[in-house]
Write an enzyme that holds these catalytic residues in place. Structure first.
Site, PDB file in Angstrom:
ATOM      1  N   TYR A 214     -31.968   5.364  29.844  1.00 49.83           N
ATOM      2  CA  TYR A 214     -32.280   5.356  28.414  1.00 49.83           C
ATOM      3  C   TYR A 214     -32.816   6.711  27.932  1.00 49.83           C
ATOM      4  O   TYR A 214     -32.855   6.978  26.737  1.00 49.83           O
ATOM      5  CB  TYR A 214     -33.306   4.259  28.076  1.00 49.83           C
ATOM      6  CG  TYR A 214     -32.770   2.841  28.232  1.00 49.83           C
ATOM      7  CD1 TYR A 214     -31.425   2.592  28.499  1.00 49.83           C
ATOM      8  CD2 TYR A 214     -33.612   1.755  28.112  1.00 49.83           C
ATOM      9  CE1 TYR A 214     -30.943   1.307  28.651  1.00 49.83           C
ATOM     10  CE2 TYR A 214     -33.129   0.451  28.264  1.00 49.83           C
ATOM     11  CZ  TYR A 214     -31.797   0.240  28.535  1.00 49.83           C
ATOM     12  OH  TYR A 214     -31.319  -1.036  28.692  1.00 49.83           O
TER      13      TYR A 214
ATOM     14  N   LYS B 115     -29.008  -0.688  42.704  1.00 59.20           N
ATOM     15  CA  LYS B 115     -27.554  -0.762  42.911  1.00 59.20           C
ATOM     16  C   LYS B 115     -27.226   0.368  43.885  1.00 59.20           C
ATOM     17  O   LYS B 115     -26.407   1.255  43.599  1.00 59.20           O
ATOM     18  CB  LYS B 115     -26.844  -0.608  41.544  1.00 59.20           C
ATOM     19  CG  LYS B 115     -25.372  -0.919  41.568  1.00 59.20           C
ATOM     20  CD  LYS B 115     -25.051  -2.396  41.696  1.00 59.20           C
ATOM     21  CE  LYS B 115     -23.549  -2.597  41.790  1.00 59.20           C
ATOM     22  NZ  LYS B 115     -23.167  -3.942  42.217  1.00 59.20           N
TER      23      LYS B 115
ATOM     24  N   ASP C 231     -26.705  -7.162  40.793  1.00 60.03           N
ATOM     25  CA  ASP C 231     -25.786  -8.267  40.479  1.00 60.03           C
ATOM     26  C   ASP C 231     -26.231  -9.541  41.195  1.00 60.03           C
ATOM     27  O   ASP C 231     -26.266 -10.625  40.613  1.00 60.03           O
ATOM     28  CB  ASP C 231     -24.328  -7.900  40.828  1.00 60.03           C
ATOM     29  CG  ASP C 231     -24.189  -7.140  42.136  1.00 60.03           C
ATOM     30  OD1 ASP C 231     -25.221  -6.684  42.681  1.00 60.03           O
ATOM     31  OD2 ASP C 231     -23.064  -7.002  42.636  1.00 60.03           O
TER      32      ASP C 231
ATOM     33  N   ASP D   4     -35.207 -10.245  30.233  1.00 59.25           N
ATOM     34  CA  ASP D   4     -34.800 -11.193  29.185  1.00 59.25           C
ATOM     35  C   ASP D   4     -34.248 -12.476  29.802  1.00 59.25           C
ATOM     36  O   ASP D   4     -34.495 -13.568  29.300  1.00 59.25           O
ATOM     37  CB  ASP D   4     -33.749 -10.571  28.252  1.00 59.25           C
ATOM     38  CG  ASP D   4     -34.403  -9.913  27.048  1.00 59.25           C
ATOM     39  OD1 ASP D   4     -35.605  -9.595  27.137  1.00 59.25           O
ATOM     40  OD2 ASP D   4     -33.728  -9.723  26.025  1.00 59.25           O
TER      41      ASP D   4
END
Ligand code: NAD
Length: 358
Positions: free
Chosen positions: A141, A192, A224, A252
């Protein structure tokens, strides 16, 4: 010694829920001699209306001088057409970066009384109590270079950069291990590493940091798999630590496991444990001013503040137990109401928690 709390109610239901959180603190302050003092400040749309900026200098000075910040929520239709730099949400981003709040704590705790609110089966979800620690000020970000450019063939290309320095990984690692020490001493780091070199480094550094916390059991999952496990068997987790973007998504998911936005608190900490505490929900403009908002997420944010900034486990537990007691009595705001329960207003819910505290 007194400790100062900057109180930023913000917009929409922010003022209503903050009033209830302060009721709880007032009781404990006297009862447990906490030595807390409070100073109000403006943020978000409320600050824009007065100062033409969502994060005025007065508020910057206030939060810097405070030991902790308690925030309601920001935002609303009234300010949506403003230039992006002046919108209420920018006040929140400014606060996070001004205080270098790099460690974002998002607990997902399901009160058994509310198990029916979850979309998952009660046996999968009841007793859930997990904490996601999300790195908040680095990663993709914020990484450079970023942008949208036009290639030689005329096609446009969008690009962002995932970067973490060792020191950024190390400090979020320490923060997460310390939180695990205050809970059930199990930490799962999510990355990851099979595809992204940046998170290969993440995993290596987490292993290094782990040597300083022999009492905490460290495990690793690819993101994942982690997202799948969160909905398959969420109770296997105690604390999860992950990057900014993975944490954004996973927290979330974890929040929605509990099915109730009005119940979830959050904390954002700096390197010294100073923090900003707020409910995860927004300013709920659709119900602002009606006196029906659920104040429990904000009240539970106060519990996090007492635990993580002021290291007062007893005071934090008292609040959490009082919330549990109020729910046991069948007291519900509209968002968590079900048949047979007693529907109450925002202030009645605050009063019920106060009564349970006493
Ligand atoms: P929201 O969380 O404000 O509301 C989503 C839904 O949940 C609404 O129906 C609302 O009534 C309900 N809800 C939220 N909190 C509740 C509570 N405590 N009790 C009962 N019901 C509750 O999200 P939104 O509608 O997408 O956003 C509204 C505004 O809030 C926007 O301006 C947004 O930018 C802002 N926002 C702020 C924050 C923050 O301050 N941290 C976070 C998210 C959204």
């Amino acid at each position: 010694m007194t400790k100062k709390i900057a109180v930023l109610a913000g917009d929409g239901i922010g003022t209503e829920i903050m009033t209830e959180a302060l009721k709880i603190l007032d009781v404990l302050n006297v009862d447990m001699d906490l030595g807390l003092t409070f100073e109000n400040g403006l943020i978000g749309g409320a600050a824009y209306d007065v100062h033409k900026t969502p994060f005025p200098q007065e508020t910057i000075d206030l939060v810097k001088a405070a030991d902790a910040v308690l925030l309601g929520a920001v935002g609303g239709k009234k300010w949506e057409s403003l230039d992006i730099a002046l919108r209420p949400e920018k006040g929140l981003l400014g606060l996070r970066s001004e205080l270098e709040l790099f460690s974002n704590l998002r607990p997902a705790l399901l009160y058994p009384q509310l198990a029916a609110a979850s979309t998952l089966k009660p046996e999968v979800i009841s007793g859930l109590d997990l904490m996601i620690v999300r790195e908040l000020t680095g990663g993709i970000y914020f990484g450079e270079p970023r942008g949208i450019k036009t290639l030689e063939n005329g096609e446009r290309q969008g690009f962002n950069t995932l970067v973490y320095t060792e020191s950024e990984i190390r400090r979020i690692g320490h923060s997460a291990f310390k939180i695990a020490q205050k809970r059930n001493k199990r930490l799962c780091s999510v990355d990851k590493a099979n595809v992204l070199e940046c998170t290969e480094l993440w995993r290596e550094v987490m292993e290094e940091v782990a040597k300083e916390y022999p009492d905490v059991e460290l495990s690793h999952l690819y993101v994942d798999n982690a997202s799948m496990q969160l909905v398959r068997a969420p109770k296997q987790f105690d604390v999860m630590v992950t990057t900014n973007m993975f944490g954004d998504i996973l927290s979330d998911t974890a929040a929605m496991l509990t099915g109730s936005l009005g119940m979830l608190p959050s904390a954002s900490l700096d390197i010294n444990g100073k923090g900003m505490y707020e409910p995860i929900h927004g300013s709920a403009p659709d119900i602002a001013g009606l006196g029906i908002a659920n104040p429990l997420a904000t009240i539970l944010s106060v519990a996090l503040m007492l635990r993580y900034t002021f290291n007062n486990e007893m005071a934090a537990s008292r609040i959490e137990t009082a919330v549990n007691d109020a729910l046991d009595q069948g007291i519900r705001t509209a968002d968590i109401y079900s048949e047979g329960m007693t529907k109450v207003s925002t202030s009645e819910m605050g009063n019920a928690v106060v009564a349970a505290l006493k």
